[in-house]
Scaffold this motif. Structure first.
Motif, PDB file in Angstrom:
ATOM      1  N   ARG A  98     -16.371   7.519   8.134  1.00  7.69           N
ATOM      2  CA  ARG A  98     -15.826   6.159   8.265  1.00  7.69           C
ATOM      3  C   ARG A  98     -16.079   5.353   6.996  1.00  7.69           C
ATOM      4  O   ARG A  98     -15.225   4.585   6.557  1.00  7.69           O
ATOM      5  CB  ARG A  98     -16.432   5.451   9.482  1.00  7.69           C
ATOM      6  CG  ARG A  98     -15.890   5.966  10.809  1.00  7.69           C
ATOM      7  CD  ARG A  98     -16.313   5.100  11.984  1.00  7.69           C
ATOM      8  NE  ARG A  98     -17.760   5.006  12.134  1.00  7.69           N
ATOM      9  CZ  ARG A  98     -18.523   5.861  12.800  1.00  7.69           C
ATOM     10  NH1 ARG A  98     -17.978   6.909  13.402  1.00  7.69           N
ATOM     11  NH2 ARG A  98     -19.818   5.679  12.893  1.00  7.69           N
TER      12      ARG A  98
ATOM     13  N   ARG B 243     -13.645  16.707  15.916  1.00 11.84           N
ATOM     14  CA  ARG B 243     -14.307  15.396  15.942  1.00 11.84           C
ATOM     15  C   ARG B 243     -13.848  14.504  14.798  1.00 11.84           C
ATOM     16  O   ARG B 243     -13.591  13.318  14.993  1.00 11.84           O
ATOM     17  CB  ARG B 243     -15.830  15.575  15.885  1.00 11.84           C
ATOM     18  CG  ARG B 243     -16.429  16.107  17.169  1.00 11.84           C
ATOM     19  CD  ARG B 243     -17.936  16.281  17.013  1.00 11.84           C
ATOM     20  NE  ARG B 243     -18.555  16.866  18.161  1.00 11.84           N
ATOM     21  CZ  ARG B 243     -19.515  16.278  18.875  1.00 11.84           C
ATOM     22  NH1 ARG B 243     -19.944  15.079  18.546  1.00 11.84           N
ATOM     23  NH2 ARG B 243     -20.035  16.900  19.909  1.00 11.84           N
TER      24      ARG B 243
ATOM     25  N   ALA C  71     -10.205  13.283  15.278  1.00 11.88           N
ATOM     26  CA  ALA C  71     -10.146  12.224  16.295  1.00 11.88           C
ATOM     27  C   ALA C  71     -10.663  10.908  15.720  1.00 11.88           C
ATOM     28  O   ALA C  71     -10.077   9.841  15.962  1.00 11.88           O
ATOM     29  CB  ALA C  71     -10.955  12.629  17.533  1.00 11.88           C
ATOM     30  N   GLU C  72     -11.734  10.977  14.947  1.00  6.73           N
ATOM     31  CA  GLU C  72     -12.290   9.771  14.326  1.00  6.73           C
ATOM     32  C   GLU C  72     -11.311   9.192  13.305  1.00  6.73           C
ATOM     33  O   GLU C  72     -11.119   7.978  13.236  1.00  6.73           O
ATOM     34  CB  GLU C  72     -13.629  10.092  13.659  1.00  6.73           C
ATOM     35  CG  GLU C  72     -14.435   8.886  13.274  1.00  6.73           C
ATOM     36  CD  GLU C  72     -14.992   8.113  14.462  1.00  6.73           C
ATOM     37  OE1 GLU C  72     -15.344   6.935  14.268  1.00  6.73           O
ATOM     38  OE2 GLU C  72     -15.074   8.660  15.585  1.00  6.73           O
TER      39      GLU C  72
ATOM     40  N   LYS D 246      -8.094   9.414  13.341  1.00 11.64           N
ATOM     41  CA  LYS D 246      -7.012   8.773  14.092  1.00 11.64           C
ATOM     42  C   LYS D 246      -7.441   7.400  14.597  1.00 11.64           C
ATOM     43  O   LYS D 246      -6.672   6.445  14.536  1.00 11.64           O
ATOM     44  CB  LYS D 246      -6.591   9.674  15.250  1.00 11.64           C
ATOM     45  CG  LYS D 246      -5.400   9.169  16.017  1.00 11.64           C
ATOM     46  CD  LYS D 246      -4.980  10.152  17.090  1.00 11.64           C
ATOM     47  CE  LYS D 246      -3.757   9.633  17.827  1.00 11.64           C
ATOM     48  NZ  LYS D 246      -3.313  10.578  18.856  1.00 11.64           N
ATOM     49  N   SER D 247      -8.685   7.286  15.058  1.00 11.70           N
ATOM     50  CA  SER D 247      -9.153   6.025  15.639  1.00 11.70           C
ATOM     51  C   SER D 247      -9.325   4.918  14.602  1.00 11.70           C
ATOM     52  O   SER D 247      -9.255   3.747  14.942  1.00 11.70           O
ATOM     53  CB  SER D 247     -10.466   6.238  16.411  1.00 11.70           C
ATOM     54  OG  SER D 247     -11.551   6.391  15.519  1.00 11.70           O
ATOM     55  N   VAL D 248      -9.533   5.289  13.340  1.00 13.74           N
ATOM     56  CA  VAL D 248      -9.735   4.266  12.300  1.00 13.74           C
ATOM     57  C   VAL D 248      -8.605   4.235  11.269  1.00 13.74           C
ATOM     58  O   VAL D 248      -8.669   3.473  10.311  1.00 13.74           O
ATOM     59  CB  VAL D 248     -11.092   4.447  11.576  1.00 13.74           C
ATOM     60  CG1 VAL D 248     -12.256   4.351  12.557  1.00 13.74           C
ATOM     61  CG2 VAL D 248     -11.146   5.736  10.776  1.00 13.74           C
TER      62      VAL D 248
ATOM     63  N   SER E 160      -4.971  19.097  15.975  1.00 12.26           N
ATOM     64  CA  SER E 160      -5.886  17.956  15.825  1.00 12.26           C
ATOM     65  C   SER E 160      -5.216  16.767  15.154  1.00 12.26           C
ATOM     66  O   SER E 160      -5.752  15.672  15.152  1.00 12.26           O
ATOM     67  CB  SER E 160      -7.121  18.374  15.028  1.00 12.26           C
ATOM     68  OG  SER E 160      -6.801  18.486  13.644  1.00 12.26           O
TER      69      SER E 160
END
Length: 184
Positions: free
Chosen positions: A42, A75, A78-79, A81-83, A118
């Motif tokens: 991140r 993992r 997915a992270e 995509k979320s940010v 993914s």
């Protein structure tokens, strides 16, 4: 932070963070501190960098087996995509030590499917198993051609050569760099 400094994408091959409290032996699978590992990704995304995940230069062959790399891909994708982070992930054949050209291609296909499922961009990495199984430039062209036709999106081709890994000597069907580059 948050503003890309160039129109080009720069990928960081970030290492994973080991879990310092895990009770593991040297022969055990890697114990990853997932919270710290994803926090670092991140941080990289916040500076406009992409992440090149599950790469041979950062994780593969340095503690993560294919099962661990697959978990890292899931993992991290997915992270991302979320940010809204950019991610590309390594596709190799490290779940097999050796095999026929068909087995090598199947190993690549398994990893390519996971990366694409993914939501990450695929990075086709050089394969020790392919270097051992191939007998000509045409063998490389057949395997890579098949994978490139199968890929849903454009891929990155990644080839470091024997200076990085002596088992890759003669990759692309020749020890001569110019001839290998022509095949590549």
């Amino acid at each position: 932070p948050g503003t890309p400094f160039t129109s080009r994408t720069v990928f960081s091959a970030a290492h994973v963070v080991a879990d310092p409290f895990a009770d593991v032996s040297p022969d055990s699978p890697a114990a990853v501190d997932w919270d710290a590992t994803l926090a670092f990704r991140r941080h990289l995304w916040s500076h406009g960098l992409g992440v090149a995940e599950a790469m041979d230069t950062a994780q593969r062959g340095m503690g993560l087996d294919w099962a661990g790399a697959a978990e890292l891909i899931r993992r991290s994708a997915a992270e991302a995509k979320s940010v809204g982070g950019r991610i590309a992930c390594g596709v190799g054949t490290d779940q097999i030590a050796s095999g026929s050209l068909a087995e090598v291609r199947a190993a690549y296909e398994e990893q390519l499917a996971l990366v694409e499922e993914s939501g990450a961009q695929a990075i086709l990495m050089a394969s020790r198993a392919l270097a051992a199984a191939a007998s000509s430039p045409e063998d490389y062209l057949e395997v890579y051609g098949h994978l490139l036709r199968q890929a849903a999106e454009p891929v990155v081709l990644h080839w470091l050569g024997p200076m990085f890994d002596p088992a890759l000597e003669g990759y692309w069907g020749s020890a001569d760099l110019d001839a290998a580059t022509d095949t590549f």
